[in-house]
Design an enzyme around this catalytic site. Structure first.
Site, PDB file in Angstrom:
ATOM      1  N   ASP A  74     -35.164  95.713 -67.223  1.00  0.00           N
ATOM      2  CA  ASP A  74     -34.834  96.499 -66.047  1.00  0.00           C
ATOM      3  C   ASP A  74     -33.328  96.677 -66.004  1.00  0.00           C
ATOM      4  O   ASP A  74     -32.592  96.025 -66.753  1.00  0.00           O
ATOM      5  CB  ASP A  74     -35.395  95.883 -64.769  1.00  0.00           C
ATOM      6  CG  ASP A  74     -34.865  94.498 -64.461  1.00  0.00           C
ATOM      7  OD1 ASP A  74     -34.339  93.841 -65.386  1.00  0.00           O
ATOM      8  OD2 ASP A  74     -34.967  94.052 -63.309  1.00  0.00           O
ATOM      9  N   TYR A  76     -29.301  96.603 -65.164  1.00  0.00           N
ATOM     10  CA  TYR A  76     -28.383  95.573 -64.689  1.00  0.00           C
ATOM     11  C   TYR A  76     -28.351  95.613 -63.166  1.00  0.00           C
ATOM     12  O   TYR A  76     -28.370  96.686 -62.559  1.00  0.00           O
ATOM     13  CB  TYR A  76     -26.979  95.824 -65.226  1.00  0.00           C
ATOM     14  CG  TYR A  76     -26.856  95.730 -66.733  1.00  0.00           C
ATOM     15  CD1 TYR A  76     -27.187  94.562 -67.422  1.00  0.00           C
ATOM     16  CD2 TYR A  76     -26.380  96.808 -67.477  1.00  0.00           C
ATOM     17  CE1 TYR A  76     -27.059  94.480 -68.801  1.00  0.00           C
ATOM     18  CE2 TYR A  76     -26.235  96.731 -68.858  1.00  0.00           C
ATOM     19  CZ  TYR A  76     -26.582  95.565 -69.515  1.00  0.00           C
ATOM     20  OH  TYR A  76     -26.456  95.489 -70.880  1.00  0.00           O
ATOM     21  N   PHE A  87     -29.383  98.715 -71.548  1.00  0.00           N
ATOM     22  CA  PHE A  87     -28.295  97.913 -72.109  1.00  0.00           C
ATOM     23  C   PHE A  87     -26.908  98.526 -71.896  1.00  0.00           C
ATOM     24  O   PHE A  87     -25.902  97.891 -72.217  1.00  0.00           O
ATOM     25  CB  PHE A  87     -28.503  97.655 -73.611  1.00  0.00           C
ATOM     26  CG  PHE A  87     -29.703  96.814 -73.921  1.00  0.00           C
ATOM     27  CD1 PHE A  87     -29.697  95.448 -73.667  1.00  0.00           C
ATOM     28  CD2 PHE A  87     -30.853  97.375 -74.449  1.00  0.00           C
ATOM     29  CE1 PHE A  87     -30.809  94.663 -73.945  1.00  0.00           C
ATOM     30  CE2 PHE A  87     -31.975  96.597 -74.729  1.00  0.00           C
ATOM     31  CZ  PHE A  87     -31.954  95.244 -74.481  1.00  0.00           C
ATOM     32  N   HIS A 208     -34.579  88.944 -78.122  1.00  0.00           N
ATOM     33  CA  HIS A 208     -33.732  89.704 -77.206  1.00  0.00           C
ATOM     34  C   HIS A 208     -32.262  89.362 -77.475  1.00  0.00           C
ATOM     35  O   HIS A 208     -31.944  88.234 -77.860  1.00  0.00           O
ATOM     36  CB  HIS A 208     -34.109  89.334 -75.764  1.00  0.00           C
ATOM     37  CG  HIS A 208     -33.558  90.250 -74.741  1.00  0.00           C
ATOM     38  ND1 HIS A 208     -32.295  90.097 -74.222  1.00  0.00           N
ATOM     39  CD2 HIS A 208     -34.096  91.341 -74.129  1.00  0.00           C
ATOM     40  CE1 HIS A 208     -32.080  91.045 -73.322  1.00  0.00           C
ATOM     41  NE2 HIS A 208     -33.152  91.823 -73.255  1.00  0.00           N
TER      42      HIS A 208
END
Length: 246
Positions: A74, A76, A87, A208
């Site tokens: 989701d 930031y 990202f 991740h």
């Protein structure tokens, strides 16, 4: 600056090129109706919701141009951080730890020096769909909009791209993204390609890029080599050179 103020209905009314039929189908379904109502209710109540440009990934990367799909979780949740691309952060905002690890692997893999900006908009403009699984979040509350209905949209996007014959690279970073590998295979099979044609896409899996997982075995993000692998695959598949510079 990144706070959502317009109703989602208004944002969905804006043209989104060849993504529009897919967005319209989601909006008309139960998951879309629930999500739009829930997010708009929070915004009307004064809850800080991010990002301002919820559908920016679709604005910058037309469906026909998508060559790489990078799945985030989701947005930031810090003030001013989210810009509607997985990202990515706007120019002038310090890259968060996961993004710093992305730049670290980019330098290790391709020898590229860390960029001056944390915005990945240039990637999006070159066919890298930077798609979060959940497209909105409340300030200071990670995963606060998980389960509202965004997942139905991101799943539909992944399935639609997977069903197309044009080769693509799906970068599946972390367990949540990797759970979509089976759906990619299923979407390709369900599309009924003649002769049981093999999946034309490249699925790249690793941890991740979060500091908690980036170095952890068995598939550490640092050292994965995904950027070079993606570029070479697309070149061999006739989908053009992929420039990862920022």
């Amino acid at each position: 600056m990144s706070r959502l103020r317009a109703p989602l209905d208004a944002l969905l009314d804006a043209p989104h090129g060849d993504w529009q039929p897919l967005l319209a189908a989601w909006r008309a379904g139960a998951a879309g109706r629930h999500c739009v109502a829930a997010v708009d209710a929070r915004v009307r109540a004064g809850t800080p919701v991010h990002p301002q440009r919820v559908f920016r990934a679709f604005e910058l990367t037309p469906r026909a141009a998508a060559r790489v799909v990078i799945l985030g979780q989701d947005p930031y949740h810090g003030p001013g951080q989210a810009e509607g691309l997985a990202f990515s952060v706007p120019d002038g905002v310090a890259p968060p730890p996961s993004l710093r690890n992305i730049f670290r692997e980019l330098q290790r893999d391709l020898g590229q020096a860390p960029p001056h900006s944390g915005s990945l908009a240039r990637w999006a403009e070159r066919g890298v769909l930077l798609l979060n699984t959940v497209l909105t979040v409340e300030e200071g509350r990670a995963a606060s909009h998980a389960g509202l209905g965004w997942e139905a949209l991101s799943d539909a996007v992944v399935a639609a791209l997977a069903a197309e014959p044009q080769p693509k690279v799906f970068m599946l970073w972390g367990a949540q993204a990797q759970r979509r590998a089976a759906a990619i295979d299923a979407a390709w099979s369900a599309a009924g390609h003649p002769g049981g044609r093999a999946l034309p896409h490249l699925l790249l899996r690793c941890n991740h890029p979060s500091p908690l997982a980036a170095m952890r075995p068995p598939l550490p993000f640092i050292g994965c080599g995904h950027f070079g692998l993606a570029a070479r695959f697309l070149a061999r598949a006739g989908r053009g050179e992929l420039d990862w510079t920022l």
